[in-house]
Design a protein around this motif. Structure first.
Motif, short mmCIF file in Angstrom:
data_model
loop_
_atom_site.label_atom_id
_atom_site.label_comp_id
_atom_site.label_asym_id
_atom_site.label_seq_id
_atom_site.Cartn_x
_atom_site.Cartn_y
_atom_site.Cartn_z
N LEU A 55 0.82 -1.21 0.00
CA LEU A 55 0.00 0.00 0.00
C LEU A 55 0.85 1.26 0.00
O LEU A 55 0.44 2.31 -0.50
N ALA A 56 2.05 1.18 0.56
CA ALA A 56 2.92 2.35 0.71
C ALA A 56 3.67 2.64 -0.58
O ALA A 56 4.42 1.80 -1.08
N LYS A 57 3.47 3.81 -1.13
CA LYS A 57 4.19 4.25 -2.32
C LYS A 57 5.66 4.48 -1.98
O LYS A 57 5.97 5.23 -1.04
N ASP A 58 6.56 3.84 -2.71
CA ASP A 58 8.01 3.97 -2.49
C ASP A 58 8.41 3.65 -1.06
O ASP A 58 9.41 4.14 -0.55
N ASP A 59 7.60 2.80 -0.36
CA ASP A 59 7.91 2.41 1.03
C ASP A 59 8.00 3.60 1.96
O ASP A 59 8.79 3.61 2.91
N LEU A 60 7.17 4.62 1.73
CA LEU A 60 7.25 5.85 2.51
C LEU A 60 6.19 5.91 3.60
O LEU A 60 5.05 5.46 3.43
N ALA A 61 6.58 6.49 4.73
CA ALA A 61 5.65 6.79 5.82
C ALA A 61 6.05 8.15 6.39
O ALA A 61 7.12 8.68 6.10
N ALA A 62 5.18 8.70 7.22
CA ALA A 62 5.47 10.00 7.85
C ALA A 62 5.04 9.96 9.30
O ALA A 62 4.04 9.33 9.66
N LEU A 63 5.81 10.61 10.15
CA LEU A 63 5.51 10.73 11.57
C LEU A 63 5.27 12.20 11.90
O LEU A 63 6.01 13.07 11.45
N LYS A 64 4.22 12.46 12.67
CA LYS A 64 3.98 13.81 13.18
C LYS A 64 4.08 13.77 14.70
O LYS A 64 3.39 12.97 15.34
N PHE A 65 4.92 14.63 15.26
CA PHE A 65 5.19 14.62 16.69
C PHE A 65 4.37 15.68 17.41
O PHE A 65 3.76 16.56 16.78
N ASN A 66 4.37 15.60 18.75
CA ASN A 66 3.55 16.54 19.51
C ASN A 66 4.09 17.97 19.49
O ASN A 66 3.43 18.88 19.99
N ASP A 67 5.27 18.18 18.91
CA ASP A 67 5.75 19.55 18.69
C ASP A 67 5.39 20.05 17.29
O ASP A 67 5.89 21.06 16.84
N ARG A 68 4.51 19.29 16.60
CA ARG A 68 3.95 19.60 15.28
C ARG A 68 4.94 19.40 14.14
O ARG A 68 4.62 19.68 12.99
N LYS A 69 6.12 18.88 14.41
CA LYS A 69 7.08 18.60 13.34
C LYS A 69 6.70 17.29 12.64
O LYS A 69 6.24 16.34 13.27
N THR A 70 6.92 17.26 11.33
CA THR A 70 6.62 16.07 10.53
C THR A 70 7.91 15.54 9.94
O THR A 70 8.74 16.30 9.43
N THR A 78 0.46 6.81 0.35
CA THR A 78 -0.02 6.04 -0.79
C THR A 78 0.08 6.89 -2.06
O THR A 78 0.44 8.07 -2.01
N GLN A 79 -0.29 6.31 -3.17
CA GLN A 79 -0.16 7.03 -4.44
C GLN A 79 -1.09 8.21 -4.54
O GLN A 79 -0.74 9.24 -5.13
N ASN A 80 -2.28 8.12 -3.96
CA ASN A 80 -3.27 9.18 -4.12
C ASN A 80 -3.69 9.86 -2.82
O ASN A 80 -4.51 10.78 -2.85
N ASP A 81 -3.15 9.43 -1.69
CA ASP A 81 -3.65 9.96 -0.42
C ASP A 81 -2.69 9.55 0.69
O ASP A 81 -1.67 8.91 0.43
N TRP A 82 -3.03 9.92 1.91
CA TRP A 82 -2.29 9.50 3.09
C TRP A 82 -3.21 8.64 3.94
O TRP A 82 -4.33 9.05 4.24
N MET A 83 -2.76 7.45 4.35
CA MET A 83 -3.51 6.65 5.31
C MET A 83 -2.94 6.98 6.68
O MET A 83 -1.84 6.58 7.03
N THR A 84 -3.70 7.75 7.45
CA THR A 84 -3.18 8.35 8.67
C THR A 84 -3.87 7.79 9.90
O THR A 84 -5.09 7.70 9.95
N PHE A 85 -3.07 7.45 10.90
CA PHE A 85 -3.56 7.04 12.21
C PHE A 85 -3.32 8.21 13.17
O PHE A 85 -2.18 8.61 13.40
N ILE A 106 -8.67 6.99 12.08
CA ILE A 106 -7.93 6.64 10.87
C ILE A 106 -8.51 7.46 9.73
O ILE A 106 -9.73 7.59 9.60
N HIS A 107 -7.63 8.03 8.91
CA HIS A 107 -8.08 8.54 7.61
C HIS A 107 -7.64 7.55 6.56
O HIS A 107 -6.45 7.32 6.37
N PHE A 108 -8.60 6.94 5.89
CA PHE A 108 -8.30 5.97 4.86
C PHE A 108 -7.94 6.67 3.54
O PHE A 108 -8.43 7.78 3.27
N PRO A 109 -7.14 6.04 2.69
CA PRO A 109 -6.72 6.68 1.43
C PRO A 109 -7.80 6.59 0.35
O PRO A 109 -7.69 5.86 -0.63
N VAL A 110 -8.86 7.37 0.52
CA VAL A 110 -10.04 7.25 -0.35
C VAL A 110 -10.02 8.19 -1.54
O VAL A 110 -10.90 8.12 -2.40
#
Length: 351
Positions: free
Chosen positions: A245-260, A285-292, A343-347
């Motif tokens: 599901l992950a495009k180019d094996d990429l993920a992102a983390l957002k921390f409580n100091d608002r840095k991504t 993902t290719q068209n969206d972010w699947m975010t927890f 969860i925001h699904f990659p819709v």
């Protein structure tokens, strides 16, 4: 060429990191209840990426983001539905990930909405308009406790195993009718995979509710009926996601100091495991972010095996989510708790 780019930057009113290959602009069209969002490729190469809206001041956006693929000098418009507009010229912040395999990058953007035409009088590039379509995620009940729920988007599995665990006690579930999603009630039982009135140690309930924009709320409640041993394990939710599901094996983390922070899955476990400073975890993902969204819970365990591992589990991302509230004895009757997250699904898909 330098002057031309400078004019584009001024007209788009876009603040971004150096060398971002696309520029962004937006304007509201109140009579049509939409925000027209433009993305322009300013390079001589094809560019692909994905946008995630982080915040909007003066307007409420009814979409989380979208993906784009642009030929050289091409412009693409998306109609973003809006409501609760309080400013003639709202401002937006968004993250942009540009796909380039190991050189993929994340850019922060701030956009001041403009009136009139987007990218006015700049260039002769072809402009395309692609409506932002939405698809609802289908949730399928599993056959047994080890395969409780599966989530599908356009017949593609995006969560292949979703199940709740109550320590070492099996859960016996019963489905409940729900207008907005799925609800289940059940018993955590001792010693067996069935409920016989005398073996229940806790009441449990799972509620999953979706809206039409890919947003999903998960709530898992429990209340003890009997005292548990001091060694009892904390309740948790386990989610297994296909790594493809992950495009180019990429993920992102957002921390409580608002840095991504943009990361690769092979490097993620050390950063994520039990880190309570993480408020959002996203699979790109290719068209969206699947975010927890994990402001009241956290990722307690991350299990990702490198692709080179001779194990079929290398194709999966395994998340274990627990409550941020400390699980400690005594585990007495009537004690209750909740695991809740969004969860925001990659819709977001193209027509």
């Amino acid at each position: 060429m330098t002057k031309k780019i400078l004019i584009i930057l001024i007209l788009a009113a876009n603040v971004f990191a150096n060398n971002q290959p696309v520029i962004l602009a937006a304007r509201t069209i109140l009579r049509q209840g939409k925000l027209e969002f433009g993305v322009r490729n300013i390079t001589s190469s094809n560019v692909a990426g994905v946008i995630k809206f982080e915040n909007a001041v003066g307007v409420e956006l009814l979409a989380n983001g979208f993906g784009f693929e642009l030929a050289p000098k091409e412009t693409e418009y998306r109609a973003i539905p809006i409501r609760n507009t309080t400013k003639d010229l709202p401002s937006l912040t968004c993250d942009v990930v540009i796909f380039n395999n190991v050189k993929s990058r994340l850019y922060k953007n701030k956009i001041q909405c403009k009136s009139g035409a987007l990218f006015r009088d700049i260039g002769v590039s072809e402009m395309t308009s692609k409506p932002l379509m939405r698809k609802k995620v289908k949730i399928i009940d599993g056959k047994n406790i080890e395969n409780f729920l599966s989530f599908y988007l356009q017949n593609k599995c995006i969560i292949k195993d979703f199940y709740c665990l109550f320590g070492d006690f099996p859960i016996v579930w019963e489905k409940v009718n729900s207008k907005n999603g799925k609800e289940f009630i059940g018993k955590a039982v001792k010693g067996f995979n069935y409920y016989n009135r005398s073996n229940a140690v806790a009441n449990v309930k799972l509620a999953i509710k979706q809206n039409g924009r890919g947003d999903c709320m998960i709530v898992f409640n429990y209340s003890l009926l009997k005292q548990l041993p001091d060694t009892a394990k904390a309740p948790q939710i386990t989610i297994i996601i296909p790594r493809s599901l992950a495009k180019d094996d990429l993920a992102a983390l957002k921390f409580n100091d608002r840095k991504t922070q943009l990361i690769f899955l092979d490097d993620a476990r050390e950063l994520v495991n039990g880190n309570k400073k993480i408020e959002e975890f996203s699979i790109i993902t290719q068209n969206d972010w699947m975010t927890f969204f994990l402001d009241s819970s956290y990722l307690n365990l991350w299990n990702i095996l490198p692709k080179t591992t001779p194990d079929k589990r290398a194709g999966s991302i395994r998340l274990v989510i627990k409550s941020r509230n400390e699980w400690k004895r005594p585990f007495v009757p009537k004690r209750s708790g909740t695991i809740q997250f969004f969860i925001h699904f990659p819709v977001a898909v193209k027509k």
